[in-house]
Design an enzyme around this catalytic site. Structure first.
Site, PDB file in Angstrom:
ATOM      1  N   LYS A  41     137.707  -7.018  54.396  1.00  0.00           N
ATOM      2  CA  LYS A  41     138.636  -6.380  55.332  1.00  0.00           C
ATOM      3  C   LYS A  41     137.940  -5.198  55.960  1.00  0.00           C
ATOM      4  CE  LYS A  41     142.604  -5.804  57.312  1.00  0.00           C
ATOM      5  NZ  LYS A  41     141.884  -5.846  58.615  1.00  0.00           N
TER       6      LYS A  41
ATOM      7  N   GLN B 277     133.588   0.986  53.622  1.00  0.00           N
ATOM      8  CA  GLN B 277     134.876   0.290  53.617  1.00  0.00           C
ATOM      9  C   GLN B 277     135.230  -0.233  52.225  1.00  0.00           C
ATOM     10  OE1 GLN B 277     136.137  -0.220  57.130  1.00  0.00           O
ATOM     11  NE2 GLN B 277     138.083  -0.264  56.072  1.00  0.00           N
TER      12      GLN B 277
ATOM     13  N   LYS C  81     136.723   2.755  50.396  1.00  0.00           N
ATOM     14  CA  LYS C  81     137.968   3.140  51.073  1.00  0.00           C
ATOM     15  C   LYS C  81     139.086   2.164  50.718  1.00  0.00           C
ATOM     16  CE  LYS C  81     137.492   3.736  55.519  1.00  0.00           C
ATOM     17  NZ  LYS C  81     137.471   3.598  57.005  1.00  0.00           N
TER      18      LYS C  81
ATOM     19  N   LYS D  32     132.688  -5.293  57.690  1.00  0.00           N
ATOM     20  CA  LYS D  32     132.716  -4.651  59.012  1.00  0.00           C
ATOM     21  C   LYS D  32     131.926  -5.534  59.973  1.00  0.00           C
ATOM     22  CE  LYS D  32     134.178  -0.819  60.949  1.00  0.00           C
ATOM     23  NZ  LYS D  32     135.296   0.066  60.561  1.00  0.00           N
TER      24      LYS D  32
ATOM     25  N   GLY E 293     140.605  -3.526  64.411  1.00  0.00           N
ATOM     26  CA  GLY E 293     139.927  -2.741  65.436  1.00  0.00           C
ATOM     27  C   GLY E 293     139.048  -1.652  64.861  1.00  0.00           C
ATOM     28  N   ASP E 294     138.243  -1.077  65.713  1.00  0.00           N
ATOM     29  CA  ASP E 294     137.457   0.123  65.445  1.00  0.00           C
ATOM     30  C   ASP E 294     137.074   0.642  66.836  1.00  0.00           C
ATOM     31  OD1 ASP E 294     136.033   1.547  62.962  1.00  0.00           O
ATOM     32  OD2 ASP E 294     134.564   1.540  64.573  1.00  0.00           O
TER      33      ASP E 294
ATOM     34  N   THR F  16     145.974   5.395  61.355  1.00  0.00           N
ATOM     35  CA  THR F  16     144.786   6.144  60.919  1.00  0.00           C
ATOM     36  C   THR F  16     144.956   7.631  61.206  1.00  0.00           C
ATOM     37  OG1 THR F  16     143.512   4.186  61.467  1.00  0.00           O
ATOM     38  CG2 THR F  16     142.278   6.175  60.973  1.00  0.00           C
TER      39      THR F  16
ATOM     40  N   ASN G 177     142.011   5.991  69.617  1.00  0.00           N
ATOM     41  CA  ASN G 177     143.152   5.644  68.771  1.00  0.00           C
ATOM     42  C   ASN G 177     143.369   6.655  67.642  1.00  0.00           C
ATOM     43  OD1 ASN G 177     143.820   4.002  65.991  1.00  0.00           O
ATOM     44  ND2 ASN G 177     145.184   3.482  67.681  1.00  0.00           N
TER      45      ASN G 177
ATOM     46  N   SER H 113     146.954  -1.902  57.710  1.00  0.00           N
ATOM     47  CA  SER H 113     146.535  -3.290  57.962  1.00  0.00           C
ATOM     48  C   SER H 113     146.955  -4.190  56.793  1.00  0.00           C
ATOM     49  CB  SER H 113     145.013  -3.375  58.130  1.00  0.00           C
ATOM     50  OG  SER H 113     144.613  -3.000  59.423  1.00  0.00           O
TER      51      SER H 113
HETATM   52  P1  NDP Z   1     138.301   4.472  70.016  1.00  0.00           P
HETATM   53  O1  NDP Z   1     137.358   3.549  70.688  1.00  0.00           O
HETATM   54  O2  NDP Z   1     139.757   4.315  70.230  1.00  0.00           O
HETATM   55  O3  NDP Z   1     137.936   5.991  70.387  1.00  0.00           O
HETATM   56  C1  NDP Z   1     136.689   6.504  70.111  1.00  0.00           C
HETATM   57  C2  NDP Z   1     136.622   7.918  70.644  1.00  0.00           C
HETATM   58  O4  NDP Z   1     135.441   8.530  70.178  1.00  0.00           O
HETATM   59  C3  NDP Z   1     136.556   7.970  72.173  1.00  0.00           C
HETATM   60  O5  NDP Z   1     137.144   9.162  72.628  1.00  0.00           O
HETATM   61  C4  NDP Z   1     135.059   7.964  72.417  1.00  0.00           C
HETATM   62  O6  NDP Z   1     134.674   8.538  73.653  1.00  0.00           O
HETATM   63  C5  NDP Z   1     134.553   8.799  71.267  1.00  0.00           C
HETATM   64  N1  NDP Z   1     133.195   8.336  70.909  1.00  0.00           N
HETATM   65  C6  NDP Z   1     132.866   7.140  70.389  1.00  0.00           C
HETATM   66  N2  NDP Z   1     131.536   7.034  70.234  1.00  0.00           N
HETATM   67  C7  NDP Z   1     131.031   8.168  70.679  1.00  0.00           C
HETATM   68  C8  NDP Z   1     129.718   8.654  70.767  1.00  0.00           C
HETATM   69  N3  NDP Z   1     128.646   7.941  70.377  1.00  0.00           N
HETATM   70  N4  NDP Z   1     129.563   9.901  71.263  1.00  0.00           N
HETATM   71  C9  NDP Z   1     130.639  10.635  71.648  1.00  0.00           C
HETATM   72  N5  NDP Z   1     131.919  10.221  71.592  1.00  0.00           N
HETATM   73  C10 NDP Z   1     132.102   9.002  71.103  1.00  0.00           C
HETATM   74  O7  NDP Z   1     137.938   4.376  68.458  1.00  0.00           O
HETATM   75  P2  NDP Z   1     138.820   4.788  67.203  1.00  0.00           P
HETATM   76  O8  NDP Z   1     139.667   5.960  67.525  1.00  0.00           O
HETATM   77  O9  NDP Z   1     139.451   3.553  66.678  1.00  0.00           O
HETATM   78  O10 NDP Z   1     137.693   5.204  66.149  1.00  0.00           O
HETATM   79  C11 NDP Z   1     137.213   6.542  66.030  1.00  0.00           C
HETATM   80  C12 NDP Z   1     136.556   6.719  64.674  1.00  0.00           C
HETATM   81  O11 NDP Z   1     137.520   6.472  63.640  1.00  0.00           O
HETATM   82  C13 NDP Z   1     135.393   5.786  64.358  1.00  0.00           C
HETATM   83  O12 NDP Z   1     134.478   6.482  63.523  1.00  0.00           O
HETATM   84  C14 NDP Z   1     136.039   4.673  63.557  1.00  0.00           C
HETATM   85  O13 NDP Z   1     135.096   4.008  62.732  1.00  0.00           O
HETATM   86  C15 NDP Z   1     137.025   5.479  62.745  1.00  0.00           C
HETATM   87  N6  NDP Z   1     138.154   4.761  62.174  1.00  0.00           N
HETATM   88  C16 NDP Z   1     138.984   4.014  62.969  1.00  0.00           C
HETATM   89  C17 NDP Z   1     140.083   3.381  62.413  1.00  0.00           C
HETATM   90  C18 NDP Z   1     141.057   2.624  63.237  1.00  0.00           C
HETATM   91  O14 NDP Z   1     142.065   2.173  62.675  1.00  0.00           O
HETATM   92  N7  NDP Z   1     140.868   2.468  64.539  1.00  0.00           N
HETATM   93  C19 NDP Z   1     140.336   3.434  60.964  1.00  0.00           C
HETATM   94  C20 NDP Z   1     139.458   4.315  60.245  1.00  0.00           C
HETATM   95  C21 NDP Z   1     138.403   4.929  60.847  1.00  0.00           C
HETATM   96  P3  NDP Z   1     134.187   7.565  74.830  1.00  0.00           P
HETATM   97  O15 NDP Z   1     135.409   6.812  75.245  1.00  0.00           O
HETATM   98  O16 NDP Z   1     133.673   8.498  75.869  1.00  0.00           O
HETATM   99  O17 NDP Z   1     133.127   6.694  74.244  1.00  0.00           O
HETATM  100  O1  2IT Z   2     137.242   2.011  59.491  1.00  0.00           O
HETATM  101  C1  2IT Z   2     138.346   1.451  59.275  1.00  0.00           C
HETATM  102  O2  2IT Z   2     138.949   1.597  58.200  1.00  0.00           O
HETATM  103  C2  2IT Z   2     138.932   0.639  60.341  1.00  0.00           C
HETATM  104  N1  2IT Z   2     138.360   0.562  61.428  1.00  0.00           N
HETATM  105  C3  2IT Z   2     140.207  -0.110  60.111  1.00  0.00           C
HETATM  106  C4  2IT Z   2     139.957  -1.385  59.352  1.00  0.00           C
HETATM  107  C5  2IT Z   2     141.129  -2.303  59.207  1.00  0.00           C
HETATM  108  O3  2IT Z   2     140.880  -3.421  58.736  1.00  0.00           O
HETATM  109  O4  2IT Z   2     142.266  -1.959  59.540  1.00  0.00           O
END
Ligand code: NDP
Ligand code: 2IT
Length: 449
Positions: free
Chosen positions: A94, A115, A118, A130, A169-170, A214, A245, A381
């Site tokens: 997952k 992961q 976590k 992943k 997603g991520d 998240t 997100n 999830s």
């Molecule tokens: P999104 O794609 O929704 O948003 C990512 C954000 O981070 C955007 O604002 C983006 O800016 C910025 N960003 C991404 N990469 C870079 C980079 N290399 N340099 C600068 N800014 C960057 O992703 P999420 O919100 O889903 O994910 C954000 C973080 O949270 C990640 O580390 C992810 O692994 C983690 N995460 C996500 C979960 C989820 O449920 N979605 C769960 C747990 C952890 P821009 O648009 O300009 O690229």
């Molecule tokens: O980093 C993370 O925990 C996620 N991107 C969410 C993973 C999931 O299966 O919901």
């Protein structure tokens, strides 16, 4: 957490570096975990006998494939897709899918490795994995995104299944992409297998609160950390990095809990809004228009856009890095402390560099590591999978209450484990040991597989 790997584990780390050359993020994630596991081996020699740590560092399976697709002009593009099925001792693999041009195997492996722990911390029946692609979604039309997702899933589908591997997603993968991915999976398999992917739309098998989970979870975790220090979020100034997100829903819950969130960012720069972010406008700009964060400042008198700015220079009491790995450096940590920051919680995966984490630990401010603090997303999830399996759907209030309870339990588990191992308040050690312990026990029970 003392920055040193126990002698008995040093060779494990050397092997990881030797066998996975140049995968620096993977090395970083493994190192951070190994630095905390020495005391567990003292108490549980059976884990060493069964070579549990060596086995944990080697993914059960790694899949890499070509993703060919055509843009709207008819030009052909070739991307690389991958899925690392890291560990299935506790349940089906997952973990999310990341679409970003920086994606490579080392990044997917670091994310998959984290992961495992976590997911173990959530207490739910999910293993760790992943995946992703070096595809860059920026500036692509809906039709291009759809064709890419269809091509990606055409290859990945053979490796998935509700009892096998369940993506979500991520970065770069949200509700729109999950829809195209699920649609193609359904078409290829001729099965409406809802439990094969999470983050689905509410009308077609999705769960309420998954979108928010998240960010909300990270804010709940922060609330717990502050409560153990007999303080709260009320009236606190907060800074969140990113505006995706995780960031958006961290802002939402922080505001609900009484904080004033004064800054966020994206890869183009920083928005500083001392009056407090207007969340409806931020959602409009980022979720509806998919525009750059500058567009927020253009429409908000109290806000200023700083191109290529550093969000950690905005003074705050609490910081939630929610963009990407290694976005908060040692220098940024020092700046935060100088400006009076009392708590940092990782919404993103591994956003703080090892030096930053060390600086926070030395200053004894509250620090919540991502594998605990951002576990609310994957936990919800798992709640989505549970609803799919029972063909049920829960209310927002019920699901949010479950999420809050899960985050409280994770915090408590990390806190108590840190105490039990003589590292009070060290939630890095607490999270690593508690997560490891649960996976390791299952691996011993399941035999040498
Ligand atoms: P999104 O794609 O929704 O948003 C990512 C954000 O981070 C955007 O604002 C983006 O800016 C910025 N960003 C991404 N990469 C870079 C980079 N290399 N340099 C600068 N800014 C960057 O992703 P999420 O919100 O889903 O994910 C954000 C973080 O949270 C990640 O580390 C992810 O692994 C983690 N995460 C996500 C979960 C989820 O449920 N979605 C769960 C747990 C952890 P821009 O648009 O300009 O690229
Ligand atoms: O980093 C993370 O925990 C996620 N991107 C969410 C993973 C999931 O299966 O919901």
């Amino acid at each position: 957490m003392n920055g040193v790997i126990d002698d008995r584990l040093a060779s494990v780390f050397d092997d990881v570096v030797r066998r996975n050359p140049s995968e620096v993020e993977f090395h970083q994630a493994v190192r951070e975990v190994l630095e905390t596991l020495g005391p567990v081996i003292d108490r549980h020699p059976e884990f060493a006998e069964h070579e549990i740590i060596q086995r944990l560092c080697e993914p059960e399976r790694q899949i890499m494939f070509r993703v060919p697709w055509q843009d709207d002009a008819g030009d052909v593009h070739i991307n690389r897709g991958m899925r690392v099925q890291f560990n299935s001792a506790l349940g089906p693999y997952k973990g999310g899918l990341r679409f970003h041009p920086s994606v490579n195997l080392g990044i997917i492996k670091f994310l998959g490795f984290e992961q495992i722990f976590k997911n173990a911390l959530t207490g739910m029946p999910i293993g760790g994995g992943k995946g992703g692609s070096d595809f860059d979604p920026k500036g692509r039309s809906d039709a291009e995104i759809m064709r890419f997702c269809q091509s990606f899933m055409t290859e990945l589908a053979r490796s998935l299944g509700e009892y096998t591997d369940v993506p979500a997603g991520d970065i770069g993968v949200g509700g729109r992409e999950i829809g195209y991915l699920f649609g193609q999976y359904k078409r290829i398999t001729n099965r409406y297998e809802s439990g094969v992917i999470t983050g689905k739309g509410i009308d077609w098998g999705g769960a309420l609160v998954r979108t928010e989970a998240t960010g909300y979870g990270a804010a709940f975790f922060l609330q717990e950390m502050l409560a153990t220090r007999e303080t709260s979020l009320d009236g606190r100034t907060a800074v969140v990095s990113g505006s995706g997100n995780v960031a958006i829903y961290a802002v939402e819950k922080l505001q609900q809990l009484g904080a004033v969130v004064v800054a966020c960012s994206d890869s183009s720069g920083v928005v500083h809004d001392p009056a407090g972010l207007d969340l409806a406008l931020l959602k409009q700009v980022k979720e509806v228009e998919r525009a750059r964060v500058e567009a927020y400042a253009d429409r908000r008198a109290s806000a200023r856009f700083v191109p290529a700015g550093n969000v950690w220079e905005v003074p705050c009491h609490v910081a939630i890095p929610s963009a990407t790995q290694n976005e908060l450096t040692g220098a940024d940590a020092a700046t935060l402390l100088r400006n009076g920051c009392i708590a940092v919680v990782e919404g993103a995966n591994m956003p703080c560099t090892p030096e930053a984490v060390r600086i926070f630990a030395e200053a004894t401010i509250a620090f919540g590591p991502g594998k605990a603090a951002n576990a609310g997303g994957v936990a919800t999830s798992a709640l989505e999978m549970q609803q799919n399996a029972s063909r049920d759907s829960w209310t927002f209030a019920h699901t949010e209450a479950r999420l809050e309870e899960i985050m409280r339990n994770i915090h408590q588990l990390c806190h108590e484990t840190a105490d039990a191992y003589g590292a009070p308040n060290d939630l890095v050690t607490g999270a690593n040991i508690a997560g490891f312990h649960r996976v390791a026990q299952a691996m011993v029970a399941l035999g040498l597989i």
